[in-house]
Design an enzyme around this catalytic site. Structure first.
Site, PDB file in Angstrom:
ATOM      1  N   SER A 165      21.983 -29.628   1.317  1.00  0.00           N
ATOM      2  CA  SER A 165      22.739 -30.241   2.407  1.00  0.00           C
ATOM      3  C   SER A 165      22.940 -31.750   2.290  1.00  0.00           C
ATOM      4  O   SER A 165      23.769 -32.314   2.999  1.00  0.00           O
ATOM      5  CB  SER A 165      22.070 -29.931   3.754  1.00  0.00           C
TER       6      SER A 165
ATOM      7  N   SER B 213      25.366 -29.571   4.804  1.00  0.00           N
ATOM      8  CA  SER B 213      25.563 -29.860   6.211  1.00  0.00           C
ATOM      9  C   SER B 213      25.550 -31.359   6.554  1.00  0.00           C
ATOM     10  O   SER B 213      25.985 -31.716   7.652  1.00  0.00           O
ATOM     11  CB  SER B 213      24.475 -29.155   7.018  1.00  0.00           C
TER      12      SER B 213
ATOM     13  N   LYS C 111      21.592 -38.603  10.309  1.00  0.00           N
ATOM     14  CA  LYS C 111      22.123 -37.267  10.618  1.00  0.00           C
ATOM     15  C   LYS C 111      21.577 -36.825  11.970  1.00  0.00           C
ATOM     16  O   LYS C 111      20.399 -37.060  12.280  1.00  0.00           O
ATOM     17  CB  LYS C 111      21.678 -36.301   9.515  1.00  0.00           C
TER      18      LYS C 111
END
Lengths: 504, 834
Positions: free
Chosen positions: A185, A161, A86
């Protein structure tokens, strides 16, 4: 797994793999950056060890697990395995944009501990995945740098996210990806994309190199299509890190054995499909021989407000460093330092981020702390205590991961506020600091995946793996984990494209 | 009347090798942005790691400040925006600092005070922003340097106390080795808070003063600010809560920001650092890091090595020097000699070479060896100095240097005896002179022996040998004016006379030949005519007699009216004398020329008593009058009775009172005459011996001594306060060159400070500008400590120095002695307060 170990083995395979990912990701938008060659030979000591920055506290600290420890062995399950990271986790040589304009040009000068440990075990970073700006969102739509779709339905969001990481794994572009989980997330996009999503115990994995959103909640998490690589990754990245004083070696004690699973009572506001999936999972558990016991969490209704109070408060301080002075977006001209900072922030930060910074600043004002921030901390303690009491009687608790199904892009189906309310189950584990695993469950409605969340006491991740493993065995026969139709696995894709992949 | 409250916020950079939350080197003055890393630059994703050395040092400071140590201390984020602050928050401590509730003791002009320490907390320093033309430049080398903040309670009242506390604190942290205390380079910083209010109304509005780059500025800014606020309040104004900047160019404070624009720091616990919890092992390490502090060490030095306060102060100012001194003593150096050499010759050498004593070729062992050679008289002083130079030059051992250069002295008594016998035989005239009571030729004889031995004979041994061979055991009587050596003229008035004629009367009294009378050739004078030059002659004569060993006791015949001055002056110069110095006086001269002795004259009687005291060998400075042995200090000449009424003297002498009366009472009982009345003020038991202000005074060449004394006398003025006295008068005196006032106040130290023309406040304020000092004594027999009255406290606030139990006369002579040796006013005040 076997073919993943060899995808990067030589130039030819790498090329095929690269082509595969580029083709597949063109319509998906999981990656912000993809370059398998860049860190094939990662420098194992990227900057000097902390030296005498040793902690003198009462906690006895194990020796730093550097790159050499737990070294790269041929037998390592992760040897040669590509993984995605990420883009709010630092990898030297790659950008560290956090999907924000303000950091769009920032190259990371260092590498996160979790990534270094993955590389030490032989895995290789192939790219950085999209996210909601600074991890703030549940859709990845808050990214300033790209759109990520749900692999099952491109009109829908991949969740957030860590939407990029979950989508990349779901689409078979990488077997595993690192994400970050503050209030859900990793688990929420995992649930939306039909993959496993692990949020470890707070402190089980070093946060060094994870860009802070809410420091007391942030953890590095893992997305994987299958359980065994997820476990392998967790075992590699966990443990004490000298660079993170909140990291710990696992507390010995909690047994991995699960016989009684807690089931939530009084669940409200669930999408019927989610409710159905929940009930069916409960039946499976029963069928697998687990005793079930009802658990009532009276604090559940306070979770979302408490979570957003604490998270935004910490975010308001954590994001204060982005001012365009030392790195990141900087205006061409400014009359004075104050103006430079103002323009950089105005142009560089997205609306959701600004909203949360303002909220956080508000709740921390002197004279208002008792009403908001301190009150939220008291609620957090109450939640932690209530869960601790619940774990006196059960070894794990089953909840839905998200009360809703993957929603459409934009706010038409679910407003930003409703999206926040949907954090209720995931944020519970975050506030309590306990481990949680989103397990993909049988998809029942229009081919959209649904995830169920398992909770366990701190450092009892093994229990999550045990229950999830049993569920996977049971569901395996029924095809619990579906693959999105438009994403063939790499060997199938290669065969169709006329690439010869020699796996021998 | 106003009250002021001062609190300080002191920041010190801890001397850790690395920064407080990362592994970067913590160093001053390097190339900008070289000691930086992602952590201290505040890159995304980095985390702080607590430096073990920093937290230990922090607890050590808190412990040394007598704080309660937090078992559990918490780091918090202090949020504010400034480009030099990388994270835009500072990791600091707020709700649970590591130390609380401590104290530090200070003493300013006799007033001891315990200043509370509110808290001690650890935090990180910011970088530096430099504005250059149209650019702003940032250097982050300093960002993340461990910074310890010490917050005091508002327990101080005047800037001088704050300055003192800061200096004391600086010495303390240097001793602990946790900070170099350099205020100019900013490794130690100080903000001051001050609030002024009407007396008894508690704290007023708090005003913070920043930009204080030295302890001197702290004092000046605070005193300025207190005066400013008092001025506003006295005109009915109010003081807004604000932050002000000290403008060192204009010597005033200016508004920086008001309360309305104050920061809201939005403190909250730092989630990246768990609370720090102390363990037994950690606390053990803290205890192990504690050291003997400067003040404790100073007191121990005074006690253990019998050093003067100013010597101990000098030695303990810096820890390496104190360590060095003790190492030298351990190697056998005599403490006094070591202290003297370190303060003078060694210091000169070090200054010239710009090195510290611990880095010099003069190891403690070498110094000890050198001083031992000197003490054993194997070398004399001049050679010792040459040897010192050689050690610095060549880095070799003293003995080696001395042997190689053939510098060793002859101390063998047999060899010396031969030289002495030869010289005595060759100079019968000088020998006769000495035998006749003139000590001057002794020096000549010593010189001859030195010459004969090519300078290698040890002079002191030679001198002792000469004295022994000539069998000189004498009491010397010096005439220093006064009725005792005066004659009454035909018209009845007393004029300067001739003591020697008086001495002739001794012969009949069975006093041996060993009593010798010496006129000092001071001219004939009365004691009220004493000049600095007369004192200079007296001091150097006494010193030379003590030094040559030519006198086993010295008697000084003096006038009554200034006796208390000369007696105390002799005390301040020779308080440690082992040969008795005895002063005496009489009210009436012995006789009129050509007449029978006056029936009531006490001259002969007192002189005889003084000679007996001198022969007794009782060390110290004595004042013999009547049958009483008075202390030379705090002597007051309280009365003079007409000789026609001796019975009243008896009455007066029988009065109950202080110690000095004892003698008078005894003499009354014995039926003897005592026509003058002396008394020691403020004394429970007489003091004859002690530590002189300096041992050097008597050794100064007479011309220099005279010059220094004259200079000192010119700068001093004794002022007795009286109702109606005007401050302007003192200012006029300052303008005329007076720098040191002895103010004889009322009571325990009071004077008019009310805002009228008769207030002395203006004089004090003018004095501060002009660098004048005020030493305060009382008109009454009471100790001045400013303890009793508001006005006394105000005097203390204005910087007046209370002289405690000492009388004006004793303070005056002490001041003269101190002025002759002090290099600056700081040292002077130390010598006065010692």
């Amino acid at each position: 797994m076997s073919y993943w170990n060899r995808v990067l083995h030589d130039a030819r395979r790498r090329e095929a793999y690269t082509k595969f990912v580029r083709t597949q990701d063109a319509g998906l938008g999981a990656f912000l950056e993809f370059d398998p060659a860049r860190r094939l030979d990662p420098p194992l000591a990227e900057h000097a060890d902390p030296g005498d920055v040793s902690y003198a506290g009462s906690v006895s600290r194990a020796r730093s697990r550097g790159a050499a420890a737990g070294g790269e062995t041929p037998e390592s399950a992760l040897a040669g395995v590509p993984f995605a990271v990420k883009d709010n986790i630092a990898v030297a040589g790659f950008n560290l944009t956090c999907a924000s304009r303000i950091l769009e040009e920032l190259q990371s000068p260092y590498t996160a501990t979790a990534v270094r440990r993955m590389e030490a075990a032989g895995a290789r970073v192939v790219g950085k995945t999209n996210l909601d700006e600074f991890g703030m969102g549940s859709s990845t739509d808050n990214s300033a740098l790209g759109v990520t779709h749900n692999p099952y339905d491109h009109t829908r969001v991949a969740g957030g996210s860590s939407g990029g990481s979950a989508a990349a794994v779901a689409a078979g572009l990488v077997p595993v990806a690192l994400g970050s989980d503050t209030g859900g997330s990793v688990r929420q996009p995992a649930s939306f994309c039909g993959v496993y999503g692990l949020k470890p115990t707070y402190g089980a994995v070093s946060r060094y190199g994870l860009v802070a959103f809410a420091s007391s909640l942030d953890v590095v998490g893992v997305c994987a299509r299958e359980l065994s690589p997820l476990q392998a990754v967790f075992n590699v990245i966990r443990g004490l890190d000298e660079r993170d004083h909140t990291s710990q070696e696992p507390v010995s004690g909690p047994s991995a054995k699960v016989s009684v699973v807690g089931v939530l009572t009084g669940l409200q506001g669930l999408d019927p499909a989610v409710r159905a999936a929940y009930e069916r999972t409960v039946e499976y558990l029963q069928g697998l021989g687990y005793a079930l016991r009802e658990v009532e969490l009276s604090t559940l209704k306070y979770v979302v407000p408490a979570y957003y109070t604490i998270a935004t408060a910490e975010a308001s301080a954590n994001l204060a460093r982005y001012n365009g002075v030392r790195y990141g977006l900087r205006p061409e001209r400014a009359e004075n330092p104050d103006e430079l900072v103002r323009i950089a922030r105005d142009e560089g930060l997205g609306p959701e981020v600004k909203l949360r910074i303002l909220l956080g600043t508000y709740v921390l004002r002197s004279g208002f702390q008792d009403q908001y921030y301190l009150r939220a901390q008291r609620i957090r303690t109450a939640i932690r205590n209530e869960l601790a009491r619940a774990f006196d009687n059960v070894q794990a608790i089953l909840t839905p991961t998200v009360p809703v199904l993957p929603f459409a892009h934009g706010e038409g189906e679910l407003t930003a506020f409703q999206q926040k309310l949907a954090d209720i189950f995931t944020a519970t584990a975050s506030l309590a600091g306990i481990p949680a695993l989103s397990v993909p469950c049988e998809s029942t409605t229009g081919g959209l995946p649904v995830g169920m969340q398992l909770l366990a006491p701190a450092f009892a991740e093994e229990r999550l793996f045990a229950v999830a493993g049993r569920l996977a065995e049971a569901a395996g026969e029924r095809g619990l984990v579906a693959r999105p139709e438009n994403y063939p696995p790499l060997p199938d894709w290669a065969a169709a494209k006329g690439y010869e992949l020699d796996w021998s | 009347m106003y009250q002021s409250f001062i609190g300080l916020e002191i920041h010190i950079q801890l001397l850790t090798r690395t920064k407080v939350f990362c592994g970067c080197r913590s160093a001053f003055g390097e190339e900008p942005n070289t000691n930086v890393c992602p952590v201290c630059l505040g890159y995304p994703g980095v985390l702080p790691t607590l430096n073990a050395e920093a937290i230990r040092m922090a607890y050590v400071v808190a412990r040394t400040l007598n704080c309660e140590l937090a078992e559990y201390s918490l780091f918090e984020r202090k949020n504010y925006y400034y480009p030099d602050l990388p994270k835009n928050y500072q990791i600091s401590q707020y709700a649970a600092p590591l130390g609380r509730g401590g104290y530090l003791d200070i003493e300013f002009h006799g007033k001891r005070k315990r200043v509370g320490i509110h808290e001690v907390h650890l935090e990180e320093d910011a970088g530096k922003m430099i504005h250059a033309g149209d650019m702003s430049l940032l250097d982050y080398n300093r960002a993340g340097t461990p910074l310890l903040e010490i917050v005091t309670e508002p327990d101080m009242e005047i800037g001088d106390e704050a300055e003192l506390l800061l200096q004391q604190f600086r010495r303390m942290v240097r001793y602990l080795g946790v900070c170099d205390g350099n205020m100019e380079e900013g490794s130690m910083r100080c903000d001051a808070n001050v609030s002024v209010n009407r007396h008894g109304q508690g704290l007023g509005s708090k005003v913070e003063i920043k930009n204080l780059n030295s302890s001197r500025f702290v004092r000046k800014a605070l005193n300025h600010e207190i005066a400013r606020q008092e001025e506003i309040l006295s005109h009915g104004g109010t003081i807004p809560q604000e932050t002000r900047l000290w403008n060192e160019n204009r010597d005033l404070t200016e508004t920086m920001r008001t309360k309305e624009s104050a920061h809201d720091y939005r403190y909250f616990p730092e989630p990246d650092l768990p609370p720090f919890t102390t363990t037994a092992q950690f606390l053990g390490a803290v205890e192990a890091s504690l050291v003997e502090l400067p003040l404790e060490r100073r007191d121990r030095f005074i006690e253990q090595y019998d050093l003067a306060t100013h010597q101990a102060d000098f030695l303990t100012e810096e820890r390496p020097l104190a360590d060095y001194f003790e190492a030298a003593v351990e190697h056998g150096a005599e403490a006094h000699a070591a202290a003297t050499w370190l303060a003078a010759d060694v210091r000169k050498m070090l200054n010239r070479r710009r090195i510290e004593v611990q880095d010099s070729p003069l190891t403690p062992k070498r110094l000890a060896e050198l001083l031992q050679l000197l003490a054993e008289s194997r070398i004399h002083g001049k050679i010792a100095k040459q040897t010192l130079g050689e050690i610095f030059e060549t880095g070799r051992d003293p003995l080696e240097i001395i042997r190689e250069n053939g510098w060793e002295q002859i101390t063998d008594p047999a060899t010396l005896s031969e030289y002495v016998d030869q010289v005595l035989a060759r100079h019968p005239k000088a020998v006769q002179q000495v035998r006749d009571g003139d000590s001057k030729p002794i020096g000549f004889l010593v010189g001859q022996v030195m010459k004969a031995s090519s300078g290698r004979a040890e002079p002191r041994a030679v001198q002792e040998l000469i004295i022994a061979k000539l069998e000189l055991k004498v009491v010397q009587v010096l005439s220093f004016g006064g009725a005792i050596s005066g004659v009454r003229r035909a018209d009845g008035l007393v004029e300067p006379g001739d003591l020697v004629s008086l001495g002739e009367l001794f012969a009949q009294d069975g006093f041996a030949d060993s009593v010798r009378f010496d006129e000092l050739h001071l001219g004939r004078f009365l004691s009220e005519e004493i000049t600095p030059q007369d004192w200079a002659i007296l001091l150097s004569e006494v010193a030379s007699r003590l030094q040559t060993g030519a006198a086993d006791g010295i008697v000084i015949a003096h006038g009554t009216d200034t006796l208390s001055y000369t007696a105390s002056l002799l005390y301040w110069c020779f308080a440690d004398t082992s040969a008795p110095i005895v002063l005496t006086a009489s009210v009436l001269p012995h006789d009129k020329p050509g007449e029978e002795p006056h029936p009531h004259s006490d001259a002969l009687r007192n002189l005889k008593a003084a000679v007996r005291k001198a022969m007794s060998g009782e060390p110290g400075v004595h004042v013999i009058y009547g049958d009483a042995d008075f202390s030379p200090l705090n002597l007051k000449f309280e009365g003079l009775l007409p000789f026609s009424a001796p019975s009243r003297a008896h009455e007066a002498a029988g009065r109950k009172g202080a110690v000095g009366d004892r003698g008078a009472a005894e003499s009354a009982a014995a039926g003897a005459l005592s026509l003058g009345r002396f008394r020691n003020w403020n004394m429970e038991s007489p003091v004859y011996r002690g530590r002189p202000i300096s041992r050097e005074i008597g050794e100064l060449p007479r011309a220099e001594l005279t010059r220094k004394l004259e200079q000192a006398v010119r700068s001093v003025f004794i002022a007795k306060v009286f109702p109606g006295m005007q401050g302007d008068t003192l200012i006029a005196l300052m303008n005329a060159g007076v720098r040191y006032f002895i103010l004889e106040l009322f009571d325990t130290g009071t004077a008019n400070l009310r805002e009228t023309p008769y207030s002395l406040r203006k004089a004090f304020q003018h004095g501060e500008q002009a660098g004048a000092l005020f030493f305060c004594t009382s008109q009454q027999e009471i100790a001045v400590d400013f303890s009793e009255y508001v006005t006394g406290h105000e005097l203390w606030r204005e910087g007046a120095i209370p002289m405690g139990r000492l009388t004006t006369e004793s303070v005056y002579t002490r001041l003269l002695a101190a002025l002759m040796v002090a290099e600056n006013d700081d040292e002077l005040v130390k010598l006065m307060e010692d």
